[in-house]
Scaffold this motif. Structure first.
Motif, short mmCIF file in Angstrom:
data_model
loop_
_atom_site.label_atom_id
_atom_site.label_comp_id
_atom_site.label_asym_id
_atom_site.label_seq_id
_atom_site.Cartn_x
_atom_site.Cartn_y
_atom_site.Cartn_z
N TYR A 4 78.10 9.70 36.43
CA TYR A 4 77.86 11.12 36.67
C TYR A 4 76.87 11.34 37.82
N HIS A 5 76.92 12.56 38.35
CA HIS A 5 75.96 12.99 39.37
C HIS A 5 75.70 14.47 39.15
N CYS A 6 74.43 14.85 39.04
CA CYS A 6 74.05 16.23 38.75
C CYS A 6 73.15 16.77 39.85
N SER A 7 73.42 17.99 40.30
CA SER A 7 72.61 18.59 41.37
C SER A 7 72.65 20.11 41.29
N GLN A 8 71.74 20.75 41.99
CA GLN A 8 71.72 22.20 42.11
C GLN A 8 72.44 22.62 43.39
N ILE A 9 73.02 23.80 43.38
CA ILE A 9 73.71 24.31 44.56
C ILE A 9 73.15 25.67 44.94
N THR A 10 73.48 26.10 46.14
CA THR A 10 72.99 27.38 46.65
C THR A 10 73.90 28.52 46.19
N GLN A 11 73.40 29.73 46.33
CA GLN A 11 74.20 30.91 46.00
C GLN A 11 75.43 30.99 46.89
N GLU A 12 75.28 30.61 48.16
CA GLU A 12 76.40 30.66 49.10
C GLU A 12 77.52 29.72 48.68
N THR A 13 77.16 28.50 48.29
CA THR A 13 78.16 27.53 47.85
C THR A 13 78.88 28.02 46.60
N HIS A 14 78.10 28.55 45.66
CA HIS A 14 78.71 29.07 44.42
C HIS A 14 79.65 30.23 44.71
N HIS A 15 79.24 31.12 45.59
CA HIS A 15 80.07 32.27 45.95
C HIS A 15 81.36 31.83 46.64
N ILE B 132 87.79 27.50 43.29
CA ILE B 132 87.56 26.06 43.18
C ILE B 132 86.21 25.88 42.51
N SER B 133 86.10 24.90 41.66
CA SER B 133 84.82 24.64 41.02
C SER B 133 83.79 24.27 42.08
N ALA B 134 82.54 24.63 41.82
CA ALA B 134 81.48 24.45 42.81
C ALA B 134 81.25 22.98 43.16
N THR C 240 75.59 39.07 26.87
CA THR C 240 76.76 38.35 27.38
C THR C 240 76.72 38.25 28.90
N ALA C 241 75.69 38.78 29.50
CA ALA C 241 75.58 38.72 30.96
C ALA C 241 75.17 37.32 31.39
N PRO C 242 75.99 36.63 32.21
CA PRO C 242 75.63 35.27 32.64
C PRO C 242 74.47 35.28 33.62
N VAL C 243 73.57 34.33 33.47
CA VAL C 243 72.42 34.18 34.38
C VAL C 243 72.41 32.81 35.02
N ALA C 244 73.29 31.92 34.58
CA ALA C 244 73.37 30.57 35.15
C ALA C 244 74.80 30.04 35.01
N TYR C 245 75.14 29.11 35.90
CA TYR C 245 76.50 28.58 35.94
C TYR C 245 76.45 27.06 36.07
N VAL C 246 77.24 26.38 35.24
CA VAL C 246 77.31 24.92 35.28
C VAL C 246 78.77 24.53 35.48
N THR D 29 77.24 20.53 38.75
CA THR D 29 76.41 21.38 39.60
C THR D 29 75.84 22.54 38.79
N VAL D 30 74.66 22.97 39.17
CA VAL D 30 73.96 24.05 38.47
C VAL D 30 73.57 25.12 39.47
N PHE D 31 73.81 26.37 39.11
CA PHE D 31 73.37 27.48 39.96
C PHE D 31 72.80 28.62 39.12
N SER D 32 71.69 29.16 39.60
CA SER D 32 71.11 30.37 39.02
C SER D 32 70.25 31.03 40.09
N ASP D 33 70.19 32.36 40.06
CA ASP D 33 69.30 33.07 40.97
C ASP D 33 67.84 32.75 40.66
N ASN D 34 67.59 32.36 39.41
CA ASN D 34 66.26 31.97 38.98
C ASN D 34 66.09 30.47 39.21
N GLN D 35 65.31 30.11 40.22
CA GLN D 35 65.16 28.71 40.59
C GLN D 35 64.57 27.87 39.47
#
Length: 239
Positions: free
Chosen positions: A158-169, A176-178, A56-62, A129-135
Motif C-alpha cells: 500500500y501507499h497512502c498520501s494526501q492530495i490537493t483540492q485541485e487534484t480532487h476536483h 476517476i478516483s483521485a 451527512t455533509a462530507p468533510v473529508a474524502y478517502v 489518497t486523503v483530501f479535506s479542506d481542513n489540513q
C-alpha cells in the motif's frame, strides 16, 4: 353589514369608550397557555433532532485504488456517509460489503476482510489518497489509515498520501478516483502515447510501472516494479 357603533347609540357612554369596547370584543383573543408553549416545544424538538442525528455533509474524502476504484465520503464524525464506485469491480465489492454508516476504521477493516477485495490486493498495490479542506483533519485521517494498514498489510502492498483540492476536483470532474488520477496526470505530463481513458483501465501497479519508465523519483519505493517483484519472490520463498 350595519356599523356596530350604531348599535351602541342607545348606550350612554363616550365614543372613545364604545370604540375600546368593540376593539376588546373583536381583537382581543385569549389563548390557552399550552398553545403559547407550542413554538418553544417545536424549537426544542428541532434542536434535539439535529443534535442527535450525525451530519451527512462530507468533510473529508478517502479514495482506495487497486483496480477496484472507490471513494469514501466522511462526515465530521469520521463516519462513511456515502460511497462512490468508479468502476464495475468496485461496484461489485460495495454491493456485497456494507460500509456506509460505519466508522472509517471499521469500513476499511471490512474491506480488508472481504475475500474478493483480498484477492485484488494480493496481486496489486493499494493506493490511498486523503483530501479535506481542513489540513489537520486530513493529516489525522492519513495517520489513522497508516496505522491501520501497518497492522494488516506488508509495507509493499500500500501507499497512502494526501492530495490537493485541485487534484480532487479534477479527478471528480473526469469521474476517476483521485489516487489513480494523480498517477495518470503524471504519466501524461511525460508522454502523449496514452490517453486518459486508456490509462484509467489499468491497475495501480500497471500505472506505476509505466510512470517508473519516465521518472523513478515519482514512484514511491514500495510501489517500484523491482521492489515489488523482489518482495513477491521473497514471500513465495518463505511460504
Amino acid at each position: 353589514m350595519n356599523n356596530p357603533l350604531q348599535e351602541l347609540d342607545s348606550i350612554h357612554a363616550s365614543q372613545v369608550t364604545k370604540e375600546k369596547t368593540l376593539d376588546s370584543i373583536f381583537h382581543k383573543k385569549r389563548y390557552p397557555k399550552a398553545l403559547l408553549c407550542l413554538p418553544l416545544i417545536a424549537c426544542l424538538l428541532l434542536f434535539f433532532i439535529f443534535s442527535v442525528e450525525p451530519s451527512t455533509a462530507p468533510v473529508a474524502y478517502v479514495s482506495l485504488d487497486i483496480n477496484p476504484s472507490m471513494e469514501l465520503h466522511l462526515n465530521q464524525e469520521n463516519i462513511v456517509v456515502e460511497t462512490v464506485a468508479y468502476n464495475q469491480e468496485a461496484q461489485k465489492i460495495l454491493d456485497q460489503v456494507s460500509i456506509q454508516g460505519k466508522k472509517l476504521q471499521s469500513a476499511i477493516q471490512q474491506l480488508l476482510n472481504d475475500t474478493q477485495y483480498e484477492n485484488y490486493l494480493s496481486d496489486g498495490i493499494l493506493e490511498v489518497t486523503v483530501f479535506s479542506d481542513n489540513q489537520k483533519l486530513s493529516q489525522k485521517i492519513e495517520s489513522t489509515l497508516n496505522l491501520l494498514f501497518e497492522k494488516h498489510l506488508d509495507t509493499n502492498q500500500y501507499h497512502c498520501s494526501q492530495i490537493t483540492q485541485e487534484t480532487h476536483h479534477n479527478a471528480a470532474t473526469h469521474h476517476i478516483s483521485a489516487g489513480k488520477y494523480q498517477i495518470i496526470e503524471a504519466i501524461i505530463s511525460y508522454t502523449s502515447q496514452y490517453s486518459l481513458e486508456e490509462l484509467n483501465q489499468l491497475s495501480i501497479q500497471e500505472l506505476y510501472t509505466i510512470l517508473y519508465n519516465f521518472n523513478q523519483e515519482l514512484v514511491p519505493d514500495r510501489c517500484q516494479p523491482n521492489h515489488n517483484q523482489d518482495n513477491h519472490h521473497q514471500n513465495h520463498k518463505h511460504s
